[in-house]
Design a protein around this motif. Sequence first.
Motif, PDB file in Angstrom:
ATOM      1  N   LEU A  52       0.856  -1.190   0.000  1.00 45.11           N
ATOM      2  CA  LEU A  52       0.000   0.000   0.000  1.00 45.11           C
ATOM      3  C   LEU A  52       0.886   1.231   0.000  1.00 45.11           C
ATOM      4  O   LEU A  52       1.857   1.295   0.751  1.00 45.11           O
ATOM      5  N   SER A  53       0.553   2.208  -0.825  1.00 48.38           N
ATOM      6  CA  SER A  53       1.361   3.424  -0.846  1.00 48.38           C
ATOM      7  C   SER A  53       0.508   4.633  -1.212  1.00 48.38           C
ATOM      8  O   SER A  53      -0.584   4.497  -1.765  1.00 48.38           O
ATOM      9  N   GLY A  54       1.029   5.812  -0.873  1.00 49.61           N
ATOM     10  CA  GLY A  54       0.422   7.069  -1.301  1.00 49.61           C
ATOM     11  C   GLY A  54      -0.875   7.455  -0.627  1.00 49.61           C
ATOM     12  O   GLY A  54      -1.641   8.243  -1.169  1.00 49.61           O
ATOM     13  N   PHE A  55      -1.154   6.913   0.590  1.00 47.22           N
ATOM     14  CA  PHE A  55      -2.438   7.249   1.216  1.00 47.22           C
ATOM     15  C   PHE A  55      -2.267   8.250   2.354  1.00 47.22           C
ATOM     16  O   PHE A  55      -1.216   8.371   2.962  1.00 47.22           O
ATOM     17  N   LEU A  59      -5.171   5.808   8.147  1.00 46.22           N
ATOM     18  CA  LEU A  59      -6.279   4.986   8.657  1.00 46.22           C
ATOM     19  C   LEU A  59      -6.596   3.970   7.570  1.00 46.22           C
ATOM     20  O   LEU A  59      -7.201   4.312   6.562  1.00 46.22           O
ATOM     21  N   ILE A  60      -6.158   2.740   7.792  1.00 54.03           N
ATOM     22  CA  ILE A  60      -6.261   1.743   6.723  1.00 54.03           C
ATOM     23  C   ILE A  60      -6.700   0.406   7.310  1.00 54.03           C
ATOM     24  O   ILE A  60      -6.386   0.094   8.447  1.00 54.03           O
ATOM     25  N   ASN A  61      -7.459  -0.363   6.547  1.00 53.30           N
ATOM     26  CA  ASN A  61      -7.880  -1.677   6.999  1.00 53.30           C
ATOM     27  C   ASN A  61      -7.642  -2.669   5.860  1.00 53.30           C
ATOM     28  O   ASN A  61      -8.059  -2.424   4.733  1.00 53.30           O
ATOM     29  N   VAL A  62      -6.940  -3.773   6.167  1.00 55.64           N
ATOM     30  CA  VAL A  62      -6.614  -4.761   5.139  1.00 55.64           C
ATOM     31  C   VAL A  62      -7.207  -6.112   5.530  1.00 55.64           C
ATOM     32  O   VAL A  62      -7.024  -6.570   6.654  1.00 55.64           O
ATOM     33  N   THR A  63      -7.933  -6.725   4.605  1.00 52.79           N
ATOM     34  CA  THR A  63      -8.464  -8.073   4.835  1.00 52.79           C
ATOM     35  C   THR A  63      -7.992  -8.968   3.690  1.00 52.79           C
ATOM     36  O   THR A  63      -7.717  -8.497   2.589  1.00 52.79           O
ATOM     37  N   HIS A 113      -9.980   2.353   2.971  1.00 49.95           N
ATOM     38  CA  HIS A 113      -9.422   3.608   3.495  1.00 49.95           C
ATOM     39  C   HIS A 113     -10.606   4.533   3.765  1.00 49.95           C
ATOM     40  O   HIS A 113     -11.029   5.285   2.881  1.00 49.95           O
ATOM     41  N   PRO A 114     -11.178   4.461   4.984  1.00 45.03           N
ATOM     42  CA  PRO A 114     -12.392   5.235   5.289  1.00 45.03           C
ATOM     43  C   PRO A 114     -12.305   6.737   4.993  1.00 45.03           C
ATOM     44  O   PRO A 114     -13.266   7.300   4.477  1.00 45.03           O
ATOM     45  N   PRO A 115     -11.168   7.412   5.258  1.00 49.89           N
ATOM     46  CA  PRO A 115     -11.146   8.856   4.990  1.00 49.89           C
ATOM     47  C   PRO A 115     -11.424   9.221   3.537  1.00 49.89           C
ATOM     48  O   PRO A 115     -11.986  10.276   3.254  1.00 49.89           O
ATOM     49  N   SER A 116     -11.039   8.366   2.579  1.00 52.71           N
ATOM     50  CA  SER A 116     -11.320   8.668   1.172  1.00 52.71           C
ATOM     51  C   SER A 116     -12.495   7.834   0.651  1.00 52.71           C
ATOM     52  O   SER A 116     -12.768   7.826  -0.547  1.00 52.71           O
ATOM     53  N   ASN A 117     -13.176   7.132   1.554  1.00 49.44           N
ATOM     54  CA  ASN A 117     -14.305   6.269   1.190  1.00 49.44           C
ATOM     55  C   ASN A 117     -13.954   5.331   0.038  1.00 49.44           C
ATOM     56  O   ASN A 117     -14.717   5.155  -0.907  1.00 49.44           O
ATOM     57  N   THR A 118     -12.767   4.746   0.127  1.00 44.44           N
ATOM     58  CA  THR A 118     -12.289   3.898  -0.960  1.00 44.44           C
ATOM     59  C   THR A 118     -12.050   2.475  -0.485  1.00 44.44           C
ATOM     60  O   THR A 118     -11.551   2.263   0.615  1.00 44.44           O
ATOM     61  N   SER A 119     -12.422   1.524  -1.319  1.00 51.72           N
ATOM     62  CA  SER A 119     -12.122   0.125  -1.069  1.00 51.72           C
ATOM     63  C   SER A 119     -11.531  -0.445  -2.354  1.00 51.72           C
ATOM     64  O   SER A 119     -12.115  -0.288  -3.427  1.00 51.72           O
TER      65      SER A 119
END
Length: 163
Positions: A52-55, A59-63, A113-119
Amino acid sequence: GSRKWDRPLRKRVSHLLCSSVPVETKSPKVRLLPPALEETKHSHTATLECVLSGFYPDLINVTWEKDGAPISSTTSATPTALEQGRTFSASHFLTVSSEDWKKGSVFGCTVSHPPSNTSISREVKSFQGTVLGFTLMITSLTRHKIEPGKFSTEGQALQCVSE
């Protein structure tokens, strides 16, 4: 006589002037790397790496998934690092049996990545000794629009100067 410690303590405190500074939220770039060929040949394990890069912010969640089902058997991660461009990076690992890897199971990592509402999901599988990587399911939900002069409480830093 009066004792020194009875006197009120007077300290000169300089005031801080603070203003909100919007911080740009950045969604992560995600790469899923297959196990090293040497590892699958010479050991009983296969380690996949989700890079993961550039975020921003951190605040990150990985499954992890195996053939579409959640898996958490042997996972680990590096500490998140702050890069020069004021974004974060990290690597997450999944270790499975080399047998599971060789028989062609599909492994995936999903990064939210909840802050950017991205999955973002990435998948990889072994296919007759070669690796097939298939990509990209980016779901970007609503992004915050901020009108000039109005700030949301999310994605902000305080910039302070002493008076």
